[in-house]
Design a protein around this motif. Structure first.
Motif, PDB file in Angstrom:
ATOM      1  N   UNK A   1       0.828  -1.211   0.000  1.00  0.00           N
ATOM      2  CA  UNK A   1       0.000   0.000   0.000  1.00  0.00           C
ATOM      3  C   UNK A   1       0.862   1.262   0.000  1.00  0.00           C
ATOM      4  N   UNK A   2       1.966   1.238   0.768  1.00  0.00           N
ATOM      5  CA  UNK A   2       2.874   2.398   0.774  1.00  0.00           C
ATOM      6  C   UNK A   2       3.479   2.628  -0.610  1.00  0.00           C
ATOM      7  N   UNK A   3       3.905   1.541  -1.243  1.00  0.00           N
ATOM      8  CA  UNK A   3       4.457   1.688  -2.590  1.00  0.00           C
ATOM      9  C   UNK A   3       3.395   2.198  -3.568  1.00  0.00           C
ATOM     10  N   UNK A   4       2.141   1.748  -3.352  1.00  0.00           N
ATOM     11  CA  UNK A   4       1.049   2.211  -4.224  1.00  0.00           C
ATOM     12  C   UNK A   4       0.830   3.714  -4.048  1.00  0.00           C
ATOM     13  N   UNK A   5       0.818   4.171  -2.785  1.00  0.00           N
ATOM     14  CA  UNK A   5       0.670   5.610  -2.527  1.00  0.00           C
ATOM     15  C   UNK A   5       1.838   6.397  -3.134  1.00  0.00           C
ATOM     16  N   UNK A   6       3.033   5.819  -3.039  1.00  0.00           N
ATOM     17  CA  UNK A   6       4.205   6.506  -3.616  1.00  0.00           C
ATOM     18  C   UNK A   6       4.057   6.667  -5.132  1.00  0.00           C
ATOM     19  N   UNK A   7       3.539   5.630  -5.799  1.00  0.00           N
ATOM     20  CA  UNK A   7       3.340   5.729  -7.252  1.00  0.00           C
ATOM     21  C   UNK A   7       2.321   6.804  -7.592  1.00  0.00           C
ATOM     22  N   UNK A   8       1.218   6.845  -6.816  1.00  0.00           N
ATOM     23  CA  UNK A   8       0.235   7.905  -7.056  1.00  0.00           C
ATOM     24  C   UNK A   8       0.870   9.286  -6.869  1.00  0.00           C
ATOM     25  N   UNK A   9       1.716   9.410  -5.844  1.00  0.00           N
ATOM     26  CA  UNK A   9       2.362  10.711  -5.584  1.00  0.00           C
ATOM     27  C   UNK A   9       3.278  11.128  -6.744  1.00  0.00           C
ATOM     28  N   UNK A  10       4.079  10.179  -7.264  1.00  0.00           N
ATOM     29  CA  UNK A  10       4.990  10.491  -8.377  1.00  0.00           C
ATOM     30  C   UNK A  10       4.201  10.884  -9.624  1.00  0.00           C
ATOM     31  N   UNK A  11       3.118  10.141  -9.903  1.00  0.00           N
ATOM     32  CA  UNK A  11       2.305  10.462 -11.088  1.00  0.00           C
ATOM     33  C   UNK A  11       1.702  11.857 -10.954  1.00  0.00           C
ATOM     34  N   UNK A  12       1.191  12.164  -9.752  1.00  0.00           N
ATOM     35  CA  UNK A  12       0.599  13.498  -9.533  1.00  0.00           C
ATOM     36  C   UNK A  12       1.641  14.601  -9.716  1.00  0.00           C
ATOM     37  N   UNK A  13       2.855  14.407  -9.155  1.00  0.00           N
ATOM     38  CA  UNK A  13       3.910  15.421  -9.295  1.00  0.00           C
ATOM     39  C   UNK A  13       4.319  15.597 -10.755  1.00  0.00           C
TER      40      UNK A  13
ATOM     41  N   UNK B   1       4.589   6.640 -17.369  1.00  0.00           N
ATOM     42  CA  UNK B   1       4.355   5.285 -17.866  1.00  0.00           C
ATOM     43  C   UNK B   1       4.991   4.248 -16.944  1.00  0.00           C
ATOM     44  N   UNK B   2       6.233   4.541 -16.483  1.00  0.00           N
ATOM     45  CA  UNK B   2       6.915   3.603 -15.593  1.00  0.00           C
ATOM     46  C   UNK B   2       6.172   3.470 -14.269  1.00  0.00           C
ATOM     47  N   UNK B   3       5.692   4.608 -13.727  1.00  0.00           N
ATOM     48  CA  UNK B   3       4.961   4.549 -12.459  1.00  0.00           C
ATOM     49  C   UNK B   3       3.619   3.831 -12.630  1.00  0.00           C
ATOM     50  N   UNK B   4       2.962   4.014 -13.766  1.00  0.00           N
ATOM     51  CA  UNK B   4       1.714   3.288 -14.001  1.00  0.00           C
ATOM     52  C   UNK B   4       1.963   1.782 -14.048  1.00  0.00           C
ATOM     53  N   UNK B   5       3.052   1.390 -14.709  1.00  0.00           N
ATOM     54  CA  UNK B   5       3.385  -0.035 -14.742  1.00  0.00           C
ATOM     55  C   UNK B   5       3.698  -0.545 -13.340  1.00  0.00           C
ATOM     56  N   UNK B   6       4.472   0.275 -12.607  1.00  0.00           N
ATOM     57  CA  UNK B   6       4.797  -0.100 -11.231  1.00  0.00           C
ATOM     58  C   UNK B   6       3.541  -0.150 -10.367  1.00  0.00           C
ATOM     59  N   UNK B   7       2.601   0.780 -10.620  1.00  0.00           N
ATOM     60  CA  UNK B   7       1.357   0.815  -9.847  1.00  0.00           C
ATOM     61  C   UNK B   7       0.542  -0.451 -10.085  1.00  0.00           C
ATOM     62  N   UNK B   8       0.536  -0.908 -11.336  1.00  0.00           N
ATOM     63  CA  UNK B   8      -0.180  -2.153 -11.620  1.00  0.00           C
ATOM     64  C   UNK B   8       0.439  -3.324 -10.869  1.00  0.00           C
ATOM     65  N   UNK B   9       1.789  -3.367 -10.832  1.00  0.00           N
ATOM     66  CA  UNK B   9       2.456  -4.437 -10.084  1.00  0.00           C
ATOM     67  C   UNK B   9       2.132  -4.354  -8.596  1.00  0.00           C
ATOM     68  N   UNK B  10       2.144  -3.115  -8.085  1.00  0.00           N
ATOM     69  CA  UNK B  10       1.869  -2.953  -6.652  1.00  0.00           C
ATOM     70  C   UNK B  10       0.416  -3.274  -6.320  1.00  0.00           C
ATOM     71  N   UNK B  11      -0.525  -2.988  -7.199  1.00  0.00           N
ATOM     72  CA  UNK B  11      -1.918  -3.361  -6.978  1.00  0.00           C
ATOM     73  C   UNK B  11      -2.051  -4.876  -6.933  1.00  0.00           C
ATOM     74  N   UNK B  12      -1.324  -5.545  -7.820  1.00  0.00           N
ATOM     75  CA  UNK B  12      -1.331  -7.011  -7.797  1.00  0.00           C
ATOM     76  C   UNK B  12      -0.759  -7.535  -6.488  1.00  0.00           C
TER      77      UNK B  12
END
Length: 668
Positions: free
Chosen positions: A49-61, A173-184
Motif C-alpha cells: 500500500x505504501x508503494x502504491x501511494x508513492x506511485x500515485x504521488x509520483x504520477x501526480x507530481x 508510464x513507468x509509475x503506471x506499470x509499477x502501480x499495476x504491479x503494486x496493486x497485484x
C-alpha cells in the motif's frame, strides 16, 4: 490413602502434563507460526500500500510539473507579444514554481533507481529549456521583439521541449506499470491474509476445545486479526480516495490541455498576423528608401548622358566629363545593389590595409557633391601614419552614409567635421572592444541632435526618423555590422540641439614604411587582354541585353553569334563548328543557363562556358555551375575581356580538371 492410591493420581497428572505438553506445544508452535505469517502478510500488505501511494504521488507530481511548464511557456508567449513587464515577471515566477515541483519530483524518486536516471535527464532538459526561454525573455526585455518571436517559434520545435515531454511521459508510464504491479501485490497480500485468517479460525477452535488458555490465545489472535482487517479497510478507503483525487486531477489537466492548445492556436495566428504586418512595413520602408537612392543615381546617369549628347560635337572634353559622371552614377547604383545583397546575405568582407587620413582626403569631392554646397566640410586628419585593415569600399560607404545623415540632421546647412585620431583603449572602455591601439574616425555635425529614445534604437534595422521614401533605416545597422565584423566598436554622442558625433573605433594594423607607401598607391586599371579572334555563342533572352553583349564582344575583337533562346543552342553549335566559348545568361524562361549546358550533346561539353548573372544568389550556389567561370552584371569592357580570357584559358572543367567558380567584380 496408601502410596499406590497416591501414585495413580500422580501418574494421571504426569500423563495429563505429558498430554498437555504433547498437545499444547504443537498448538503453541502452530499459534506462533500463524501469528508470524499473519504479521508477515500484514507487513507485506502495508508495504504494497505504501508503494502504491508513492506511485500515485509520483504520477501526480509529474502531471503537475507538465502543467506548470506548459503554463509558464504560455505566459512567455503572452509576454513576447505584449511586452508587458508584469507578464514577464509572472513567467519567471511560474518557471520557478515548475522548478520547485521538479525538486519535489526528484525527492519523491530519490529511492527509485528505475526513475532516478529519467529524472536526471528531465532536470537537464528543464535547465536547457530554461536557458532558451530566458534568452527569449531577455530579447523581449531589450526590445528585440522580432528576434524573440523568431526564437520562440523555433523553441516550440526545440529538442529540449520534446525531451521534457518524453521524460515526463516515460516517468508516468513507468509509475503506471509499477502501480499495476503494486496493486497485484496488494491483492496477493490480501489473499494471503485471508488464508491466514481461515487457518487461524481452525486453530482457534482446536485451542478452545483443547484448553481455556488456547481459547484465550485464540481470542487475542482474533482481536489482532480484527485490528489488521480494520487497518486494511482504512487503507483501502484511503486508496479509493486517492484514486478519485487522481481521476479528478486528470480531468482538470485534460481541460487545461485543451485550453493550452486553443491558446497555442490563437498565439500562432497572432504571430502570423504580426509577421505579415512587420513584413509589409519593412517592404514599404525599403522600397521607398531604395527608390529614393536609385532615382538620385538615375538622375545622374540620364542627366550626364543627355548633356554629353548635347556637347558631343561642340565640346568633346565637356562631353567626356558628363559621360564620366554618368558612368560614376551607374557604378554607384551597382554598388548599392551589392551592398543591399551583402546586407541580406551577411557577405564576408574583403579587407585590405587602408590609410584613414588618405581615405577621407580622397572622399572630400564625393562628400561635397553628395551633401551640397551650403555645408562646410572640415577635415582633421590625425592618424599620423597608423593604418587599419578593413574593406575600403565598405568603409567609404559607412562614411558617406554618416555624412548624408548629418546633412539631413542639419537640414542642408551647417558644419560637418570628419576627423581621425589615434586612441589607446582599455578593455571595455568603449562598448565591448578589447584593449589595444585603435583609429578613431569621427563624423560630427552641428544639427539638431537626437532624443534619448531615438538614440537607443538607431542601430535597429529599418528604424528611421526620415519621412517615407527618404530612407531605408538600414544605414546605421549596416555600419554597426561592418564595424563589428572588423572587431571594432561604434559610439554615438548626441544631445538634442547640440549636434551628433559618431565615432568608429577600428583596430590599428602595424605596418612598415614600405607597406604604408605601397598602400597609398592607387590600384592599376585592368588591361584589355589580347586574344586571337574567337567565335563566341551568346545566349540571352533579353533583346537589349543581347544586342549590348554582342556589341561589347565585337568591340573586344571577337566574333559573336546571337542565340535568343536556350533551346536553340544545340542548333547554333552544329551550324558553327568553330565556337570557342559559350557566354550564357543564368536565369532565362523555359530553361536556365546551367540546365542548357547540362542538356548539350557530349561532343559540345568540352567548349568553355562563361555564365553571366545579375542575381547574387546564383553565385553562392556554385555547384550548379560545375566549375565554369561566372561573371556578375553590370561589368565593364575590361572585366568582360578578362573573364573571357580566363574562361578560354581554363577551358571546360571536364577537359582539364575541376575548377571552382569565380566572380568577376566590376570596379566602382
Amino acid at each position: 490413602m496408601n502410596e499406590a492410591d497416591e501414585d495413580v493420581p500422580r501418574g494421571r497428572r504426569v500423563v495429563r502434563r505429558v498430554l498437555a505438553v504433547l498437545i499444547g506445544l504443537p498448538l503453541i508452535i502452530a499459534l506462533c507460526a500463524l501469528l508470524y505469517f499473519a504479521s508477515m502478510a500484514s507487513r507485506d500488505r502495508d508495504m504494497a500500500l505504501n508503494e502504491q501511494r508513492h506511485s500515485f504521488e509520483v504520477i501526480t507530481l509529474a502531471n503537475q510539473l507538465d502543467a506548470s511548464i506548459a503554463k509558464a511557456e504560455t505566459t512567455l508567449a503572452r509576454y513576447v507579444i505584449s511586452t508587458d513587464p508584469d507578464i514577464g515577471r509572472l513567467f519567471q515566477s511560474q518557471w520557478r514554481e515548475a522548478g520547485a515541483e521538479l525538486d519535489a519530483l526528484t525527492r519523491a524518486t530519490r529511492r527509485s533507481p528505475w526513475q532516478r536516471a529519467a529524472v536526471v535527464d528531465l532536470r537537464e532538459a528543464y535547465t536547457d529549456r530554461g536557458k532558451t526561454l530566458s534568452d527569449i525573455g531577455l530579447r523581449t526585455t531589450y526590445d528585440q521583439k522580432m528576434g524573440a518571436l523568431s526564437q520562440f517559434h523555433k523553441a516550440g520545435k526545440a529538442e529540449n521541449l520534446k525531451h521534457i515531454n518524453e521524460r515526463l511521459t516515460s516517468i508516468i508510464r513507468a509509475e503506471n506499470a509499477r502501480l499495476a504491479e503494486r496493486s497485484t501485490a496488494v491483492n496477493l497480500a490480501g489473499d494471503r491474509s485471508a488464508r491466514a485468517n481461515q487457518t487461524y479460525q481452525l486453530v482457534g477452535l482446536v485451542i478452545l476445545v483443547g484448553s481455556l488458555c488456547a481459547a484465550w490465545a485464540a481470542m487475542a489472535a482474533w482481536a489482532d486479526r480484527r485490528n489488521v482487517r480494520r487497518l486494511a479497510d482504512a487503507e483501502m478507503i484511503r486508496a479509493d480516495m486517492l484514486e478519485a483525487a487522481v481521476t479528478k486531477r486528470t480531468a482538470q489537466l485534460q481541460d487545461a490541455n485543451i485550453r493550452l492548445k486553443q491558446e497555442a492556436a490563437d498565439r500562432a495566428a497572432a504571430e502570423e498576423s504580426l509577421r505579415q504586418m512587420q513584413k509589409m512595413e519593412a517592404v514599404g520602408q525599403l522600397t521607398g528608401g531604395i527608390a529614393h537612392d536609385f532615382n538620385n543615381m538615375l538622375a545622374v546617369v540620364s542627366g550626364g548622358l543627355e548633356l554629353a549628347r548635347r556637347k558631343l560635337h561642340e565640346n568633346p572634353t565637356t562631353a567626356q566629363r558628363h559621360l564620366d559622371n554618368a558612368m560614376e552614377g551607374a557604378n554607384r547604383a551597382s554598388a548599392l545593389t551589392r551592398r543591399l545583397l551583402a546586407f541580406a546575405r551577411a557577405e564576408p568582407l574583403l579587407p585590405a590595409a587602408v590609410d584613414p587620413d588618405a581615405l577621407i582626403r580622397d572622399m572630400v569631392e564625393l562628400i561635397d557633391r553628395t551633401i551640397g554646397d551650403q555645408i562646410v566640410v572640415s577635415l582633421e586628419p590625425s592618424a599620423s601614419g597608423w593604418a587599419i585593415f578593413v574593406d575600403r569600399h565598405q568603409l567609404e560607404n559607412a562614411i558617406l552614409n554618416l555624412c548624408v545623415n548629418a546633412r539631413d540632421a542639419m537640414e542642408g546647412k551647417g558644419v560637418l567635421t570628419i576627423a581621425t585620431a589615434q586612441a589607446t583603449l582599455a578593455p571595455g572602455e568603449v562598448g565591448e572592444c578589447r584593449g589595444g591601439e585603435y583609429i578613431r574616425l569621427s563624423v560630427k555635425d552641428s544639427g539638431c541632435g537626437m532624443e534619448p529614445d531615438v538614440l537607443q534604437r538607431v542601430f535597429e534595422p529599418f528604424f528611421t526618423t526620415k519621412p517615407a521614401g527618404q530612407g531605408t533605416g538600414l544605414g546605421l545597422s549596416q555600419i554597426f555590422g561592418f564595424v563589428r565584423q572588423c572587431e571594432g566598436e561604434i559610439r554615438i554622442l548626441s544631445e538634442p540641439g547640440a549636434g551628433t558625433q559618431v565615432e568608429l573605433y577600428l583596430p590599428r594594423r602595424a605596418m612598415t614604411a614600405a607597406q604604408i607607401a605601397e598602400m597609398g598607391s592607387a590600384p592599376a586599371e585592368p588591361d584589355m587582354t589580347d586574344l586571337p579572334p574567337t567565335r563566341i555563342l551568346v545566349v540571352e533572352d533579353d533583346p537589349r541585353v543581347l544586342s549590348q553583349s554582342m556589341d561589347a564582344i565585337a568591340e573586344l575583337g571577337h566574333l559573336p553569334v546571337a542565340c535568343p533562346q536556350p533551346s536553340e543552342a544545340t542548333t547554333m553549335l552544329e551550324r558553327y563548328d568553330d565556337v570557342g566559348l559559350i557566354v550564357t545568361d543564368v536565369l532565362m524562361p523555359g530553361m536556365s543557363g546551367p540546365e542548357m549546358i547540362a542538356s548539350l550533346p557530349e561532343r559540345f561539353r568540352s567548349i568553355p562556358v562563361l555564365f553571366v548573372t545579375g542575381y547574387a544568389g546564383d553565385i553562392e550556389n556554385a555547384d550548379m555551375f560545375e566549375g565554369h567561370q561566372v561573371l556578375r552584371k553590370p561589368y565593364t569592357l575590361a572585366v568582360l575581356s578578362r573573364s573571357i580570357s580566363d574562361a578560354i584559358g581554363k577551358g571546360a572543367p571536364g577537359a582539364n580538371g575541376s575548377h571552382r567558380s569565380e566572380t568577376a567584380e566590376a570596379a566602382e
